[in-house]
Design an enzyme around this catalytic site. Structure first.
Site, short mmCIF file in Angstrom:
data_model
loop_
_atom_site.label_atom_id
_atom_site.label_comp_id
_atom_site.label_asym_id
_atom_site.label_seq_id
_atom_site.Cartn_x
_atom_site.Cartn_y
_atom_site.Cartn_z
N PRO A 281 51.35 26.41 53.77
CA PRO A 281 51.01 27.65 53.08
C PRO A 281 51.53 27.67 51.64
O PRO A 281 52.64 27.21 51.36
CB PRO A 281 51.76 28.70 53.91
N GLY A 282 50.74 28.19 50.74
CA GLY A 282 51.19 28.40 49.37
C GLY A 282 51.15 29.88 49.06
O GLY A 282 52.15 30.59 49.06
N CYS B 129 39.90 33.80 22.76
CA CYS B 129 38.57 33.83 22.16
C CYS B 129 37.51 33.32 23.15
O CYS B 129 36.94 32.25 22.95
CB CYS B 129 38.61 32.97 20.91
N GLU B 130 37.30 34.04 24.23
CA GLU B 130 36.33 33.69 25.27
C GLU B 130 35.88 35.00 25.92
O GLU B 130 36.72 35.85 26.21
CB GLU B 130 36.99 32.88 26.40
N1 LLP Z 1 47.14 22.34 51.55
C1 LLP Z 1 46.15 21.76 50.85
C2 LLP Z 1 45.73 20.41 51.20
C3 LLP Z 1 45.53 22.47 49.80
O1 LLP Z 1 44.53 21.91 49.12
C4 LLP Z 1 45.98 23.77 49.48
C5 LLP Z 1 45.38 24.53 48.38
C6 LLP Z 1 47.03 24.32 50.23
C7 LLP Z 1 47.58 23.57 51.27
C8 LLP Z 1 47.58 25.69 49.97
O2 LLP Z 1 46.64 26.69 50.13
P1 LLP Z 1 47.09 28.23 50.14
O3 LLP Z 1 47.95 28.46 51.33
O4 LLP Z 1 47.84 28.50 48.88
O5 LLP Z 1 45.82 28.98 50.19
N2 LLP Z 1 43.94 28.09 42.57
C9 LLP Z 1 43.24 28.72 43.69
C10 LLP Z 1 43.68 28.17 45.02
C11 LLP Z 1 43.50 26.69 45.12
C12 LLP Z 1 43.99 26.14 46.43
C13 LLP Z 1 43.94 24.67 46.45
N3 LLP Z 1 44.47 24.07 47.64
C14 LLP Z 1 43.43 30.22 43.59
O6 LLP Z 1 44.04 30.69 42.63
O7 LLP Z 1 42.94 30.97 44.44
#
Ligand code: LLP
Length: 436
Positions: free
Chosen positions: A293-294, A362-363
Protein backbone atom coordinates in the site's frame (compact mmCIF):
# COMPACT_ATOMS: atom_id res chain seq x y z
CA UNK A 1 -16.60 19.93 11.51
CA UNK A 2 -14.25 17.10 10.50
CA UNK A 3 -12.93 16.92 6.93
CA UNK A 4 -11.25 13.56 7.52
CA UNK A 5 -7.76 14.41 8.72
CA UNK A 6 -8.25 18.17 8.93
CA UNK A 7 -10.64 19.69 11.45
CA UNK A 8 -12.45 23.05 11.27
CA UNK A 9 -12.24 24.46 14.81
CA UNK A 10 -15.12 26.47 16.30
CA UNK A 11 -13.10 29.68 15.76
CA UNK A 12 -13.07 28.98 12.01
CA UNK A 13 -9.43 27.92 11.90
CA UNK A 14 -8.50 24.78 9.97
CA UNK A 15 -6.29 22.42 12.01
CA UNK A 16 -4.23 19.32 11.30
CA UNK A 17 -2.65 17.09 13.91
CA UNK A 18 -3.93 19.47 16.62
CA UNK A 19 -2.14 22.51 15.14
CA UNK A 20 -3.56 25.60 13.45
CA UNK A 21 -2.78 25.55 9.74
CA UNK A 22 -3.10 29.36 9.70
CA UNK A 23 -0.21 29.58 12.18
CA UNK A 24 1.85 27.14 10.13
CA UNK A 25 1.19 28.96 6.84
CA UNK A 26 2.23 32.26 8.47
CA UNK A 27 5.28 30.77 10.24
CA UNK A 28 8.42 32.45 8.83
CA UNK A 29 10.24 29.09 8.69
CA UNK A 30 7.62 27.60 6.40
CA UNK A 31 6.20 29.86 3.69
CA UNK A 32 3.97 28.63 0.88
CA UNK A 33 3.39 26.45 -1.01
CA UNK A 34 3.96 23.90 1.75
CA UNK A 35 2.93 20.31 2.30
CA UNK A 36 1.95 19.59 5.92
CA UNK A 37 1.84 15.99 7.11
CA UNK A 38 0.20 14.45 10.19
CA UNK A 39 2.72 11.66 10.77
CA UNK A 40 0.84 10.27 13.82
CA UNK A 41 -2.26 9.71 11.66
CA UNK A 42 -0.14 7.92 9.03
CA UNK A 43 1.19 5.61 11.76
CA UNK A 44 -2.29 4.81 12.97
CA UNK A 45 -3.31 3.98 9.38
CA UNK A 46 -0.46 1.43 9.34
CA UNK A 47 -1.61 -0.06 12.66
CA UNK A 48 -5.21 -0.35 11.45
CA UNK A 49 -4.11 -2.02 8.22
CA UNK A 50 -1.92 -4.48 10.09
CA UNK A 51 -4.86 -5.38 12.35
CA UNK A 52 -6.54 -6.89 9.24
CA UNK A 53 -3.98 -9.72 9.24
CA UNK A 54 -4.75 -10.92 12.78
CA UNK A 55 -1.87 -13.26 13.61
CA UNK A 56 -1.12 -14.33 10.04
CA UNK A 57 2.38 -14.02 8.70
CA UNK A 58 2.53 -10.91 6.52
CA UNK A 59 4.48 -7.95 5.18
CA UNK A 60 3.09 -4.46 4.67
CA UNK A 61 5.55 -3.21 2.06
CA UNK A 62 4.91 0.54 2.00
CA UNK A 63 5.06 1.81 -1.62
CA UNK A 64 7.73 4.45 -1.06
CA UNK A 65 6.83 6.18 -4.34
CA UNK A 66 3.70 7.61 -2.73
CA UNK A 67 5.70 9.76 -0.31
CA UNK A 68 9.40 9.23 0.19
CA UNK A 69 10.00 11.84 2.92
CA UNK A 70 12.44 10.45 5.49
CA UNK A 71 10.34 11.18 8.62
CA UNK A 72 7.38 9.37 7.04
CA UNK A 73 9.27 6.31 5.80
CA UNK A 74 11.01 6.03 9.20
CA UNK A 75 7.73 6.37 11.10
CA UNK A 76 6.08 3.66 9.00
CA UNK A 77 9.16 1.46 9.45
CA UNK A 78 8.79 1.93 13.21
CA UNK A 79 5.24 0.55 12.85
CA UNK A 80 6.70 -2.59 11.29
CA UNK A 81 6.27 -1.72 7.61
CA UNK A 82 8.71 -2.87 4.97
CA UNK A 83 9.01 -1.21 1.58
CA UNK A 84 7.98 -1.66 -2.03
CA UNK A 85 10.58 0.22 -4.09
CA UNK A 86 10.79 0.95 -7.81
CA UNK A 87 14.31 2.33 -8.21
CA UNK A 88 17.79 1.96 -6.82
CA UNK A 89 17.38 5.35 -5.15
CA UNK A 90 14.20 4.25 -3.36
CA UNK A 91 15.96 1.04 -2.32
CA UNK A 92 18.86 3.03 -0.82
CA UNK A 93 16.36 5.31 0.94
CA UNK A 94 14.43 2.39 2.45
CA UNK A 95 17.66 0.81 3.73
CA UNK A 96 18.85 4.14 5.17
CA UNK A 97 15.48 4.48 6.96
CA UNK A 98 16.29 1.26 8.81
CA UNK A 99 14.13 -1.15 6.83
CA UNK A 100 15.85 -4.51 6.67
CA UNK A 101 16.51 -6.04 3.24
CA UNK A 102 14.23 -9.04 3.96
CA UNK A 103 11.31 -6.59 4.23
CA UNK A 104 11.85 -4.97 0.82
CA UNK A 105 10.39 -5.91 -2.56
CA UNK A 106 11.53 -4.25 -5.79
CA UNK A 107 9.00 -3.77 -8.62
CA UNK A 108 9.44 -2.22 -12.06
CA UNK A 109 9.52 -3.25 -15.69
CA UNK A 110 12.92 -1.76 -16.56
CA UNK A 111 15.30 -2.27 -13.65
CA UNK A 112 18.86 -1.38 -14.61
CA UNK A 113 21.78 -3.74 -13.99
CA UNK A 114 23.11 -1.38 -11.31
CA UNK A 115 19.71 -1.51 -9.58
CA UNK A 116 19.60 -5.31 -9.76
CA UNK A 117 23.11 -5.40 -8.25
CA UNK A 118 22.00 -3.22 -5.35
CA UNK A 119 19.01 -5.47 -4.67
CA UNK A 120 21.09 -8.65 -4.90
CA UNK A 121 23.91 -7.33 -2.71
CA UNK A 122 21.75 -5.72 0.01
CA UNK A 123 22.32 -7.27 3.41
CA UNK A 124 24.69 -10.01 4.45
CA UNK A 125 25.01 -13.21 2.43
CA UNK A 126 23.11 -16.02 4.14
CA UNK A 127 23.26 -19.78 3.59
CA UNK A 128 24.37 -20.75 0.11
CA UNK A 129 25.09 -17.13 -0.80
CA UNK A 130 21.45 -16.15 -0.37
CA UNK A 131 20.75 -12.67 0.90
CA UNK A 132 19.61 -9.53 -0.78
CA UNK A 133 16.09 -8.20 -0.51
CA UNK A 134 12.91 -10.25 0.06
CA UNK A 135 12.21 -10.37 -3.66
CA UNK A 136 12.95 -8.73 -6.95
CA UNK A 137 9.57 -8.76 -8.67
CA UNK A 138 10.03 -10.30 -12.10
CA UNK A 139 7.85 -8.49 -14.63
CA UNK A 140 8.85 -10.28 -17.85
CA UNK A 141 10.37 -13.55 -19.06
CA UNK A 142 13.25 -11.56 -20.52
CA UNK A 143 14.21 -10.20 -17.12
CA UNK A 144 14.98 -13.64 -15.68
CA UNK A 145 18.30 -14.29 -17.51
CA UNK A 146 19.35 -10.72 -16.68
CA UNK A 147 18.83 -11.32 -12.94
CA UNK A 148 20.50 -14.73 -13.22
CA UNK A 149 23.58 -13.14 -14.83
CA UNK A 150 23.88 -10.38 -12.21
CA UNK A 151 23.43 -12.85 -9.32
CA UNK A 152 25.97 -15.26 -10.82
CA UNK A 153 28.47 -12.42 -11.21
CA UNK A 154 28.03 -11.56 -7.50
CA UNK A 155 28.18 -15.17 -6.34
CA UNK A 156 24.74 -14.87 -4.78
CA UNK A 157 21.28 -16.39 -5.19
CA UNK A 158 18.65 -13.74 -5.89
CA UNK A 159 15.19 -14.22 -4.44
CA UNK A 160 12.49 -13.30 -6.92
CA UNK A 161 8.73 -13.26 -7.09
CA UNK A 162 6.68 -13.55 -10.24
CA UNK A 163 4.58 -10.47 -10.73
CA UNK A 164 1.82 -11.78 -12.93
CA UNK A 165 -0.53 -9.71 -15.03
CA UNK A 166 -3.93 -10.84 -13.69
CA UNK A 167 -5.73 -9.63 -16.87
CA UNK A 168 -8.40 -7.68 -15.03
CA UNK A 169 -10.17 -5.35 -17.46
CA UNK A 170 -9.88 -1.62 -16.64
CA UNK A 171 -13.60 -1.28 -17.27
CA UNK A 172 -14.22 -3.54 -14.27
CA UNK A 173 -12.20 -1.29 -12.00
CA UNK A 174 -13.48 1.90 -10.54
CA UNK A 175 -10.27 3.85 -11.13
CA UNK A 176 -8.57 6.12 -13.69
CA UNK A 177 -7.11 4.28 -16.71
CA UNK A 178 -3.65 5.81 -16.11
CA UNK A 179 -3.43 4.06 -12.75
CA UNK A 180 -4.94 0.69 -13.70
CA UNK A 181 -2.00 -1.65 -14.15
CA UNK A 182 -3.34 -5.19 -14.28
CA UNK A 183 -5.15 -5.25 -17.62
CA UNK A 184 -4.04 -7.16 -20.72
CA UNK A 185 -2.36 -4.26 -22.49
CA UNK A 186 -0.48 -2.87 -19.49
CA UNK A 187 3.31 -3.07 -19.62
CA UNK A 188 3.29 -4.53 -16.11
CA UNK A 189 3.64 -8.15 -15.07
CA UNK A 190 4.14 -11.50 -16.76
CA UNK A 191 1.09 -12.28 -18.91
CA UNK A 192 -0.58 -15.69 -18.63
CA UNK A 193 0.65 -16.62 -22.09
CA UNK A 194 4.29 -16.28 -20.95
CA UNK A 195 3.90 -18.01 -17.61
CA UNK A 196 5.15 -21.45 -18.65
CA UNK A 197 8.22 -19.91 -20.34
CA UNK A 198 8.99 -17.97 -17.17
CA UNK A 199 8.62 -21.08 -15.00
CA UNK A 200 10.81 -23.14 -17.31
CA UNK A 201 13.60 -20.58 -16.97
CA UNK A 202 13.17 -20.29 -13.22
CA UNK A 203 13.25 -24.01 -12.57
CA UNK A 204 16.62 -24.30 -14.26
CA UNK A 205 18.14 -21.12 -12.78
CA UNK A 206 21.00 -21.73 -10.38
CA UNK A 207 21.25 -18.19 -9.09
CA UNK A 208 17.60 -17.22 -9.01
CA UNK A 209 15.13 -18.67 -6.51
CA UNK A 210 11.40 -18.17 -6.94
CA UNK A 211 9.89 -17.44 -3.52
CA UNK A 212 6.63 -15.66 -4.27
CA UNK A 213 3.83 -14.84 -6.69
CA UNK A 214 2.11 -11.47 -6.81
CA UNK A 215 0.12 -8.90 -8.77
CA UNK A 216 -0.88 -5.26 -8.51
CA UNK A 217 -4.13 -4.56 -10.26
CA UNK A 218 -4.36 -0.77 -10.02
CA UNK A 219 -4.56 2.17 -7.67
CA UNK A 220 -7.37 4.01 -5.84
CA UNK A 221 -9.64 0.93 -5.68
CA UNK A 222 -12.87 1.73 -3.85
CA UNK A 223 -14.27 -1.82 -3.81
CA UNK A 224 -12.58 -5.12 -2.94
CA UNK A 225 -13.85 -7.09 -5.98
CA UNK A 226 -11.03 -6.26 -8.43
CA UNK A 227 -8.43 -6.91 -5.75
CA UNK A 228 -9.97 -10.26 -4.85
CA UNK A 229 -10.19 -11.26 -8.54
CA UNK A 230 -6.51 -10.43 -8.92
CA UNK A 231 -5.64 -12.30 -5.69
CA UNK A 232 -7.55 -15.33 -7.01
CA UNK A 233 -5.35 -15.34 -10.13
CA UNK A 234 -2.24 -15.10 -7.93
CA UNK A 235 -3.33 -17.84 -5.52
CA UNK A 236 -4.33 -20.15 -8.38
CA UNK A 237 -0.83 -19.96 -9.82
CA UNK A 238 0.81 -20.26 -6.39
CA UNK A 239 -1.20 -23.43 -5.70
CA UNK A 240 -0.32 -24.89 -9.08
CA UNK A 241 3.44 -24.34 -8.86
CA UNK A 242 4.25 -24.74 -5.19
CA UNK A 243 5.20 -28.40 -5.56
CA UNK A 244 7.95 -27.28 -7.97
CA UNK A 245 9.02 -24.10 -6.12
CA UNK A 246 9.34 -23.62 -2.34
CA UNK A 247 7.18 -20.51 -2.16
CA UNK A 248 7.20 -18.31 0.94
CA UNK A 249 4.58 -15.69 0.08
CA UNK A 250 1.80 -14.41 -2.11
CA UNK A 251 1.53 -10.67 -2.77
CA UNK A 252 -1.75 -8.92 -3.56
CA UNK A 253 -0.11 -5.55 -4.34
CA UNK A 254 -1.43 -2.18 -3.23
CA UNK A 255 -4.13 0.09 -4.55
CA UNK A 256 -6.41 0.54 -1.52
CA UNK A 257 -8.47 3.67 -2.17
CA UNK A 258 -9.09 6.69 0.05
CA UNK A 259 -11.94 9.16 0.36
CA UNK A 260 -11.22 12.23 -1.78
CA UNK A 261 -14.52 13.76 -0.72
CA UNK A 262 -17.06 11.54 -2.49
CA UNK A 263 -16.78 8.78 0.09
CA UNK A 264 -14.95 5.47 0.04
CA UNK A 265 -17.02 2.57 1.33
CA UNK A 266 -14.08 0.31 2.17
CA UNK A 267 -11.20 0.59 4.59
CA UNK A 268 -7.74 -0.73 3.68
CA UNK A 269 -8.00 -3.60 6.17
CA UNK A 270 -11.14 -4.81 4.33
CA UNK A 271 -8.95 -5.73 1.32
CA UNK A 272 -6.67 -7.71 3.61
CA UNK A 273 -9.54 -9.55 5.33
CA UNK A 274 -11.01 -10.46 1.92
CA UNK A 275 -7.63 -11.72 0.67
CA UNK A 276 -7.08 -13.71 3.88
CA UNK A 277 -10.51 -15.35 3.53
CA UNK A 278 -9.66 -16.29 -0.06
CA UNK A 279 -6.28 -17.68 1.04
CA UNK A 280 -8.08 -20.00 3.47
CA UNK A 281 -10.68 -21.00 0.88
CA UNK A 282 -7.94 -21.83 -1.63
CA UNK A 283 -5.72 -23.50 1.01
CA UNK A 284 -2.73 -21.26 0.47
CA UNK A 285 -3.06 -19.68 3.91
CA UNK A 286 0.23 -21.17 5.07
CA UNK A 287 1.97 -18.70 2.74
CA UNK A 288 2.71 -15.22 4.10
CA UNK A 289 0.49 -12.50 2.64
CA UNK A 290 2.32 -9.43 1.34
CA UNK A 291 0.69 -6.16 0.32
CA UNK A 292 2.12 -2.95 -1.13
CA UNK A 293 0.00 0.00 0.00
CA UNK A 294 1.08 3.56 -0.72
CA UNK A 295 -1.79 6.02 -0.95
CA UNK A 296 -3.96 4.64 1.86
CA UNK A 297 -1.26 5.06 4.51
CA UNK A 298 -0.36 8.66 3.74
CA UNK A 299 -2.84 10.24 1.30
CA UNK A 300 -5.52 11.57 3.65
CA UNK A 301 -2.99 12.95 6.13
CA UNK A 302 -1.26 15.57 4.04
CA UNK A 303 -2.47 18.99 2.91
CA UNK A 304 -0.93 21.53 0.56
CA UNK A 305 -1.10 25.11 1.85
CA UNK A 306 -1.09 27.90 -0.71
CA UNK A 307 -1.41 31.67 -0.50
CA UNK A 308 -4.05 33.54 -2.42
CA UNK A 309 -2.17 35.73 -4.89
CA UNK A 310 -5.25 37.52 -6.21
CA UNK A 311 -8.68 36.94 -7.62
CA UNK A 312 -9.91 37.75 -11.11
CA UNK A 313 -13.54 38.50 -11.74
CA UNK A 314 -14.69 38.94 -15.33
CA UNK A 315 -18.38 39.02 -16.26
CA UNK A 316 -19.88 35.94 -14.59
CA UNK A 317 -16.56 34.12 -14.13
CA UNK A 318 -14.40 34.03 -11.05
CA UNK A 319 -10.87 32.71 -10.75
CA UNK A 320 -8.68 32.43 -7.70
CA UNK A 321 -4.95 32.58 -8.40
CA UNK A 322 -2.90 30.77 -5.78
CA UNK A 323 0.84 30.35 -5.35
CA UNK A 324 0.75 26.53 -5.78
CA UNK A 325 0.68 25.14 -9.28
CA UNK A 326 0.64 21.88 -11.21
CA UNK A 327 4.38 21.55 -10.58
CA UNK A 328 3.60 21.28 -6.83
CA UNK A 329 0.59 18.97 -7.25
CA UNK A 330 0.32 17.20 -10.57
CA UNK A 331 -2.67 14.92 -9.94
CA UNK A 332 -5.41 17.28 -11.23
CA UNK A 333 -3.50 18.02 -14.47
CA UNK A 334 -2.44 14.42 -15.02
CA UNK A 335 -5.50 12.40 -13.98
CA UNK A 336 -8.29 15.00 -13.79
CA UNK A 337 -8.16 14.26 -10.07
CA UNK A 338 -10.31 16.44 -7.84
CA UNK A 339 -8.99 17.59 -4.47
CA UNK A 340 -11.13 19.62 -2.10
CA UNK A 341 -9.92 23.19 -1.57
CA UNK A 342 -10.94 25.10 1.55
CA UNK A 343 -9.97 28.44 3.13
CA UNK A 344 -7.63 28.19 6.13
CA UNK A 345 -9.83 30.67 7.95
CA UNK A 346 -13.57 30.32 7.32
CA UNK A 347 -15.70 33.38 8.05
CA UNK A 348 -19.34 32.47 8.56
CA UNK A 349 -20.56 35.77 7.10
CA UNK A 350 -18.73 35.47 3.77
CA UNK A 351 -20.89 34.42 0.81
CA UNK A 352 -19.48 31.61 -1.29
CA UNK A 353 -19.06 31.74 -5.07
CA UNK A 354 -18.21 29.04 -7.59
CA UNK A 355 -14.57 29.87 -8.26
CA UNK A 356 -12.03 28.24 -10.55
CA UNK A 357 -8.76 27.78 -8.65
CA UNK A 358 -5.63 28.05 -10.78
CA UNK A 359 -1.88 28.23 -10.25
CA UNK A 360 0.93 30.31 -11.73
CA UNK A 361 2.25 27.77 -14.25
CA UNK A 362 1.99 28.71 -17.91
CA UNK A 363 -0.35 25.84 -18.91
CA UNK A 364 -4.14 25.67 -19.21
CA UNK A 365 -4.06 22.41 -17.28
CA UNK A 366 -2.64 24.26 -14.24
CA UNK A 367 -6.18 24.18 -12.91
CA UNK A 368 -7.48 22.71 -9.63
CA UNK A 369 -11.16 22.85 -10.63
CA UNK A 370 -14.17 24.86 -9.47
CA UNK A 371 -14.78 25.20 -5.71
CA UNK A 372 -17.21 27.19 -3.57
CA UNK A 373 -15.05 29.89 -1.99
CA UNK A 374 -15.45 33.34 -0.42
CA UNK A 375 -14.38 36.44 -2.33
CA UNK A 376 -10.70 37.34 -1.95
CA UNK A 377 -10.78 41.13 -1.99
CA UNK A 378 -7.48 42.86 -1.15
CA UNK A 379 -7.28 43.22 2.64
CA UNK A 380 -9.77 40.42 3.36
CA UNK A 381 -8.74 37.66 5.75
CA UNK A 382 -9.20 35.02 3.07
CA UNK A 383 -5.48 34.79 2.45
CA UNK A 384 -4.68 31.08 2.23
CA UNK A 385 -6.22 27.80 1.13
CA UNK A 386 -5.58 24.15 1.91
CA UNK A 387 -5.74 21.55 -0.83
CA UNK A 388 -6.79 18.34 0.90
CA UNK A 389 -5.73 14.68 0.67
CA UNK A 390 -2.38 15.26 -0.99
CA UNK A 391 -0.14 13.17 1.29
CA UNK A 392 0.30 10.60 -1.50
CA UNK A 393 1.71 11.38 -4.96
CA UNK A 394 1.85 15.09 -4.12
CA UNK A 395 5.37 16.23 -3.29
CA UNK A 396 6.61 12.92 -4.72
CA UNK A 397 5.58 14.05 -8.23
CA UNK A 398 6.53 17.73 -7.87
CA UNK A 399 8.85 19.29 -10.42
CA UNK A 400 10.71 22.53 -11.03
CA UNK A 401 8.85 23.31 -14.27
CA UNK A 402 8.77 27.03 -15.08
CA UNK A 403 11.73 27.54 -12.76
CA UNK A 404 9.50 27.07 -9.76
CA UNK A 405 10.78 25.98 -6.37
CA UNK A 406 10.03 22.58 -4.85
CA UNK A 407 7.47 23.20 -2.08
CA UNK A 408 8.27 23.20 1.63
CA UNK A 409 7.34 20.18 3.77
CA UNK A 410 6.35 20.25 7.43
CA UNK A 411 6.09 17.14 9.59
CA UNK A 412 3.79 17.05 12.65
CA UNK A 413 3.90 14.61 15.54
CA UNK A 414 2.47 14.73 19.04
CA UNK A 415 0.84 18.12 18.36
CA UNK A 416 4.14 19.79 17.37
CA UNK A 417 6.22 20.53 14.31
CA UNK A 418 9.10 18.04 14.32
CA UNK A 419 10.77 19.06 11.06
CA UNK A 420 10.57 21.69 8.35
CA UNK A 421 12.07 21.07 4.92
CA UNK A 422 12.34 24.56 3.46
CA UNK A 423 11.33 25.35 -0.10
CA UNK A 424 14.15 25.02 -2.58
CA UNK A 425 15.74 28.35 -3.47
CA UNK A 426 15.12 30.03 -6.83
CA UNK A 427 18.83 30.78 -7.10
CA UNK A 428 19.64 27.03 -6.85
CA UNK A 429 17.58 26.41 -9.96
CA UNK A 430 19.36 29.17 -11.84
CA UNK A 431 22.76 27.84 -10.77
CA UNK A 432 21.79 24.31 -11.74
CA UNK A 433 20.61 25.35 -15.22
CA UNK A 434 23.83 27.29 -15.77
CA UNK A 435 26.26 24.69 -14.42
CA UNK A 436 29.37 24.09 -16.52
N1 LLP B 1 2.67 -1.72 -5.95
C1 LLP B 1 2.90 -1.48 -7.26
C2 LLP B 1 3.56 -2.51 -8.05
C3 LLP B 1 2.49 -0.27 -7.84
O1 LLP B 1 2.69 -0.05 -9.13
C4 LLP B 1 1.87 0.71 -7.02
C5 LLP B 1 1.46 2.00 -7.57
C6 LLP B 1 1.68 0.43 -5.66
C7 LLP B 1 2.09 -0.81 -5.17
C8 LLP B 1 1.04 1.40 -4.72
O2 LLP B 1 -0.26 1.72 -5.06
P1 LLP B 1 -1.20 2.54 -4.06
O3 LLP B 1 -1.43 1.70 -2.85
O4 LLP B 1 -0.49 3.81 -3.70
O5 LLP B 1 -2.43 2.80 -4.83
N2 LLP B 1 0.48 8.70 -9.20
C9 LLP B 1 -0.81 8.03 -9.20
C10 LLP B 1 -0.73 6.64 -8.62
C11 LLP B 1 0.25 5.77 -9.34
C12 LLP B 1 0.36 4.41 -8.73
C13 LLP B 1 1.43 3.62 -9.36
N3 LLP B 1 1.66 2.33 -8.78
C14 LLP B 1 -1.81 8.91 -8.45
O6 LLP B 1 -1.45 10.01 -8.05
O7 LLP B 1 -2.98 8.53 -8.31
Amino acid sequence: MVLQSVVRRSDGVLALGGLSLVDIARDARVGTPAYIYDVDAMMSEARELKSGFDDASHLVAYAVKANSAGPIVKALAAEGCGADVVSGAELRLALRCGISPECIVFSGVAKGDDELDLAIMAGAAGDGGRGGIAAIQVESVEEIPRIEARAAASGRVARVSLRINPAIDIGDLDTHSYIATGHDEAKFGVPRTSLEDALALLVSSRHVRLVGVGAHVGSQLTAVDGYVASARAVFTIARAIRARFPLAFVDGGGGFGIDYGDGCPVRPADFIRAARALQREMTVDDLALFCEPGRCLVGAHGVLLAKVVQQKVASARRWLMIDAGMNDLMRPALYQARHRIVPLLARAEAGLHATRVVGPVCESSDDFGVHDLPPAEPGSDFREVAILDVGAYGFAMASRYNGRALPAEVFLRGGAIIKVNARSAAEDWVTDRLRD
